[in-house]
Scaffold this active site. Structure first.
Site, PDB file in Angstrom:
ATOM      1  N   LYS A  32      12.051   5.445  -5.828  1.00  0.00           N
ATOM      2  CA  LYS A  32      10.956   5.315  -4.856  1.00  0.00           C
ATOM      3  C   LYS A  32      11.279   4.182  -3.887  1.00  0.00           C
ATOM      4  O   LYS A  32      11.557   3.054  -4.311  1.00  0.00           O
ATOM      5  CB  LYS A  32       9.638   5.029  -5.570  1.00  0.00           C
ATOM      6  CG  LYS A  32       8.462   4.926  -4.585  1.00  0.00           C
ATOM      7  CD  LYS A  32       7.132   4.942  -5.316  1.00  0.00           C
ATOM      8  CE  LYS A  32       6.658   3.573  -5.735  1.00  0.00           C
ATOM      9  NZ  LYS A  32       6.124   2.759  -4.641  1.00  0.00           N
ATOM     10  N   ASP A  59       7.683   6.379  -0.137  1.00  0.00           N
ATOM     11  CA  ASP A  59       6.268   6.032  -0.339  1.00  0.00           C
ATOM     12  C   ASP A  59       5.778   5.141   0.799  1.00  0.00           C
ATOM     13  O   ASP A  59       5.637   3.929   0.644  1.00  0.00           O
ATOM     14  CB  ASP A  59       6.132   5.326  -1.699  1.00  0.00           C
ATOM     15  CG  ASP A  59       4.683   5.035  -2.060  1.00  0.00           C
ATOM     16  OD1 ASP A  59       3.784   5.678  -1.493  1.00  0.00           O
ATOM     17  OD2 ASP A  59       4.462   4.160  -2.923  1.00  0.00           O
ATOM     18  N   LYS A  61       2.957   6.104   2.632  1.00  0.00           N
ATOM     19  CA  LYS A  61       1.505   6.361   2.713  1.00  0.00           C
ATOM     20  C   LYS A  61       1.032   6.538   4.161  1.00  0.00           C
ATOM     21  O   LYS A  61       0.213   5.773   4.664  1.00  0.00           O
ATOM     22  CB  LYS A  61       0.715   5.241   2.032  1.00  0.00           C
ATOM     23  CG  LYS A  61       1.032   5.093   0.547  1.00  0.00           C
ATOM     24  CD  LYS A  61       0.133   4.086  -0.141  1.00  0.00           C
ATOM     25  CE  LYS A  61       0.421   3.958  -1.625  1.00  0.00           C
ATOM     26  NZ  LYS A  61       1.744   3.359  -1.936  1.00  0.00           N
ATOM     27  N   ASP A  64      -2.772   8.611   9.788  1.00  0.00           N
ATOM     28  CA  ASP A  64      -2.892   8.554  11.248  1.00  0.00           C
ATOM     29  C   ASP A  64      -3.480   9.888  11.710  1.00  0.00           C
ATOM     30  O   ASP A  64      -3.883  10.698  10.881  1.00  0.00           O
ATOM     31  CB  ASP A  64      -1.493   8.288  11.851  1.00  0.00           C
ATOM     32  CG  ASP A  64      -1.564   7.491  13.143  1.00  0.00           C
ATOM     33  OD1 ASP A  64      -2.419   7.835  13.996  1.00  0.00           O
ATOM     34  OD2 ASP A  64      -0.790   6.546  13.316  1.00  0.00           O
ATOM     35  N   THR A 123      -5.612   1.841  -6.284  1.00  0.00           N
ATOM     36  CA  THR A 123      -6.129   1.246  -7.531  1.00  0.00           C
ATOM     37  C   THR A 123      -6.598  -0.186  -7.324  1.00  0.00           C
ATOM     38  O   THR A 123      -7.245  -0.759  -8.186  1.00  0.00           O
ATOM     39  CB  THR A 123      -5.080   1.304  -8.658  1.00  0.00           C
ATOM     40  OG1 THR A 123      -3.836   0.919  -8.126  1.00  0.00           O
ATOM     41  CG2 THR A 123      -4.976   2.687  -9.248  1.00  0.00           C
ATOM     42  N   ARG A 214       8.856  -2.603 -12.467  1.00  0.00           N
ATOM     43  CA  ARG A 214       9.313  -3.799 -13.187  1.00  0.00           C
ATOM     44  C   ARG A 214       9.855  -3.560 -14.587  1.00  0.00           C
ATOM     45  O   ARG A 214      10.834  -4.211 -14.959  1.00  0.00           O
ATOM     46  CB  ARG A 214       8.181  -4.843 -13.199  1.00  0.00           C
ATOM     47  CG  ARG A 214       8.020  -5.503 -11.839  1.00  0.00           C
ATOM     48  CD  ARG A 214       6.686  -6.178 -11.681  1.00  0.00           C
ATOM     49  NE  ARG A 214       5.604  -5.201 -11.542  1.00  0.00           N
ATOM     50  CZ  ARG A 214       4.324  -5.518 -11.379  1.00  0.00           C
ATOM     51  NH1 ARG A 214       3.973  -6.784 -11.337  1.00  0.00           N
ATOM     52  NH2 ARG A 214       3.410  -4.578 -11.236  1.00  0.00           N
TER      53      ARG A 214
END
Ligand code: C5P
Length: 235
Positions: A32, A59, A61, A64, A123, A214
């Site tokens: 990603k 990614d 996002k 528009d 989130t 991570r």
């Protein structure tokens, strides 16, 4: 079984991302690339990661007007990404334009159409933050509303948190792909991800893809971390 692991390359420099990609490409499903790496390294980083033989999830996002999102999706399709994200809050027409653009650009350029994934509620937003921007305050209901709209618009996949998988599986067609971050094996130090599932729990709940950052890239031995997850999934 298809390899469901997508490694989030949340690192600022192209060189670090590429080292990781060459090391992990044989054992993961995709990488990603998010806003930080893309903004600092540019579209070339997508081509360089693809050169390892790996698939890319872009990614960024997009959010528009439909015409602008369609053009951005076309550009990402020409970069041959396997998946990309748009905000479902951009509305039905915007999502339709994004999916249509992915299909048409792929058709006219002899490529595969990327999976256009809808992002519902970030989130980081709680019910207070949702009300402040004038939305339905119940996070679960807002997620379901946006997910249903995304499917109506023709999207074939969504990004969702681990705790949304079960509810979404109950209301969405089975073929909709769910891509889930917030994955922890239990072996890491606690961090800012509060509501997590293990890789196995997320797949059992109905996720198709696991975005893991991570626990892999910050591990002492990232390849061993991936192999540990795969071994656990195959038992
Ligand atoms: O390091 P970690 O495993 O937490 O990385 C998760 C990745 O998924 C990060 O790139 C993060 O931005 C992304 N993500 C997330 N939660 C969301 C959406 C995306 O953690 N709701």
């Amino acid at each position: 079984m298809r390899n469901p692991i997508i490694v989030a390359l949340d690192v600022p420099a192209a060189a670090t991302a590429l080292d990781l990609a060459w090391e992990l490409a044989p054992v993961v499903g995709a990488f990603k690339i998010g806003s930080e790496l893309f903004t600092s390294a540019g579209p070339d980083i997508v081509r360089q990661i693809r050169a390892t033989g790996a698939q890319v999830f872009l990614d960024l996002k997009f959010h528009d007007i439909p015409n602008t999102v369609a053009k951005a999706v076309a550009a990402a399709t020409r970069l041959e990404v396997q998946m990309l994200t748009i905000h479902t809050g951009g509305g039905l027409e915007m999502m339709r334009a994004a999916e249509e653009s992915a299909q048409q650009t792929a058709l006219h350029s002899g490529r595969n159409a990327p999976l256009v994934l809808g992002v519902t509620v970030l989130t980081s937003m709680d019910s207070q933050a949702l009300s402040q921007v004038g939305n339905e305050a119940d996070v679960g209901r807002q997620v379901e509303r946006l997910a249903t709209l995304a499917v109506k618009a023709g999207l074939r996949g969504l990004v969702c948190s681990p705790l949304e998988i079960t509810a979404l599986r109950q209301i969405l067609p089975a073929k909709v792909q769910l891509v889930t971050p917030g994955i922890r094996t239990g072996a890491e130090k606690p961090d800012d991800q509060k509501r997590t599932l293990t890789p196995r729990q997320a797949l059992e709940a109905g996720a198709n893809w696991l975005v893991i950052g991570r626990p892999i890239y910050a591990a002492t031995n990232p390849r061993a971390a991936v192999e540990g997850i795969l071994a656990d999934l195959s038992t």
